[in-house]
Design a protein around this motif. Structure first.
Motif, PDB file in Angstrom:
ATOM      1  N   THR A 126      40.626  49.876  42.510  1.00  0.00           N
ATOM      2  CA  THR A 126      39.670  49.022  43.239  1.00  0.00           C
ATOM      3  C   THR A 126      38.531  48.517  42.357  1.00  0.00           C
ATOM      4  O   THR A 126      37.796  47.616  42.749  1.00  0.00           O
ATOM      5  N   TYR A 127      38.352  49.091  41.191  1.00  0.00           N
ATOM      6  CA  TYR A 127      37.309  48.662  40.248  1.00  0.00           C
ATOM      7  C   TYR A 127      38.035  48.088  39.042  1.00  0.00           C
ATOM      8  O   TYR A 127      38.479  48.830  38.165  1.00  0.00           O
ATOM      9  N   ASN A 128      38.255  46.779  39.025  1.00  0.00           N
ATOM     10  CA  ASN A 128      39.153  46.184  38.036  1.00  0.00           C
ATOM     11  C   ASN A 128      38.581  44.958  37.353  1.00  0.00           C
ATOM     12  O   ASN A 128      37.752  44.256  37.907  1.00  0.00           O
ATOM     13  N   ASN A 129      39.091  44.707  36.164  1.00  0.00           N
ATOM     14  CA  ASN A 129      38.899  43.420  35.498  1.00  0.00           C
ATOM     15  C   ASN A 129      40.241  42.703  35.468  1.00  0.00           C
ATOM     16  O   ASN A 129      41.195  43.184  34.844  1.00  0.00           O
ATOM     17  N   PHE A 130      40.331  41.613  36.175  1.00  0.00           N
ATOM     18  CA  PHE A 130      41.526  40.763  36.169  1.00  0.00           C
ATOM     19  C   PHE A 130      41.007  39.392  36.593  1.00  0.00           C
ATOM     20  O   PHE A 130      41.031  39.039  37.768  1.00  0.00           O
ATOM     21  N   TYR A 131      40.495  38.643  35.608  1.00  0.00           N
ATOM     22  CA  TYR A 131      39.736  37.434  35.904  1.00  0.00           C
ATOM     23  C   TYR A 131      40.539  36.359  36.619  1.00  0.00           C
ATOM     24  O   TYR A 131      39.971  35.536  37.332  1.00  0.00           O
ATOM     25  N   GLU A 132      41.856  36.368  36.452  1.00  0.00           N
ATOM     26  CA  GLU A 132      42.669  35.389  37.179  1.00  0.00           C
ATOM     27  C   GLU A 132      42.527  35.595  38.692  1.00  0.00           C
ATOM     28  O   GLU A 132      42.779  34.688  39.477  1.00  0.00           O
TER      29      GLU A 132
END
Ligand SMILES: Nc1nc2c(c(=O)[nH]1)N[C@H]1C(S)=C(S)[C@@H](COP(=O)(O)O)O[C@H]1N2
Ligand SMILES: [Mo]
Length: 318
Positions: free
Chosen positions: A71-77
């Motif tokens: 739930t705490y993510n980096n996925f800029y797309e």
């Protein structure tokens, strides 16, 4: 969600269910082909994967809870806020999925996810994941050595590097922002890619990898900053020249090609000496206020990987 689906009255949850079902079927077929009976439990709808052998060198510190890691993510797309990827994960259509392999290799081609997975036994590896934003997690990944996959494409002697691209779907909700020059791309020197620690993850916590973490397959390179661990891979290219990488293209003085975790080389905006370990005592935003711990050279994998950089000035090649 694609327009034709909206017009046809297909809801996002139907797509997710259908995707989950088809991806699971692909995994079962691959496992059966590889002679791995009992790959899936009695419940045909369970998302668990198995059997999974345990890697001997897994990190032994407290693991990040599955809740935080998903739930705490980096996925800029899928959006730039930490909570966006999980919220928008159903927009990432992962079935059908294919991967183009090209460049300096003798066995290039376009492969379905089933083709990719077929020969690989699944292993669990618990790795530290260190983001350049100075937070870190400890995550049990499921997958296989990247080298075992790359060797199948028979890289030739001109293959000095390997580059990867993420799905470039303009419908993904984060892609209008143009924060990066899409597709998201990353690369490794071929000896880094072939190093036994480099890993291709297709699951985590014993389950299929969720969209927000890079379904259906993503890289995990544990001694480098998290942004090298590119998600949702659709292309693998062997190249003679050092490939362009998204973060380096956007800010070359901030993000180098190598991006090895190094507490002595500071990022202009984040000192890299310490990090916040998001392990699971707290969740959501309060996880940001956990105590800082010392960062480790090469994220604690220095002994294994130092030989790759024996003659290099790591301050210059950051
Ligand atoms: N395609 C793609 N891959 C990506 C990113 C991204 O924005 N897009 N973010 C990177 C960054 S900055 C990090 S820290 C890790 C985070 O992985 P996780 O969300 O599974 O913890 O994914 C990396 N891979
Ligand atoms: Mo990151």
């Amino acid at each position: 969600m694609k327009d034709w689906m909206r017009i046809a009255g297909i809801t996002s949850s139907e797509i997710t269910d259908e995707q989950t079902f088809r991806r699971r079927r692909a995994l079962i077929q691959a496992a059966t082909a590889a002679g791995m009976t009992g790959f899936i439990g009695t419940d045909a709808m369970a998302k668990e994967i198995g059997p999974i052998s345990k890697w001997a060198d897994s990190a032994t510190e407290k693991q990040t809870t599955e809740e935080i890691a998903t739930t705490y993510n980096n996925f800029y797309e899928l959006g730039t806020d930490k909570g966006d990827p999980v919220k928008n994960a159903d927009k990432l259509i992962t079935d059908p999925w294919s991967v183009v392999v090209d460049g300096e290799c003798d066995a290039p081609g376009t492969f379905t996810l089933e083709d990719i997975l077929k020969p690989h036994a699944i292993e669990e590896r618990v790795y530290r994941l260190r983001c350049v934003e100075a937070w870190s997690m400890v995550i049990p990944w499921n997958g296989f050595a990247l080298a075992d996959l790359l060797k199948r494409f028979k890289p030739n002697s001109n293959a000095k590097y390997v580059s990867f691209e993420t799905l470039n779907d303009p419908d993904l909700p984060g892609m209008k922002s143009r924060v990066l020059d899409w597709p998201y791309r990353e690369g490794l020197r071929i000896d880094e890619a072939m190093h036994p620690l480099s890993f291709m993850a297709i699951g985590m916590y014993g389950k299929e990898i969720p969209g927000q973490n890079g379904a259906p397959m993503r890289l995990v390179v544990p001694w480098k900053y998290g942004y090298k661990s590119i998600k949702s891979i659709v292309r693998i290219s062997f190249t003679e020249k050092q490939p362009q990488t998204s973060w380096n293209m956007s800010a070359p003085h901030e993000y180098g090609f190598y991006s090895n975790v190094n507490p002595e080389v500071s990022h202009p905006r984040w000192s890299q000496a310490k990090e916040r370990r998001l392990a699971g005592e707290t969740s959501g935003l309060s996880a940001l206020f956990t105590k800082k711990i010392d960062s480790q050279f090469m994220n604690g994998y220095g002994e294994e990987v130092a030989e790759l950089y024996a003659d290099m000035d790591l301050k210059k090649f950051f």
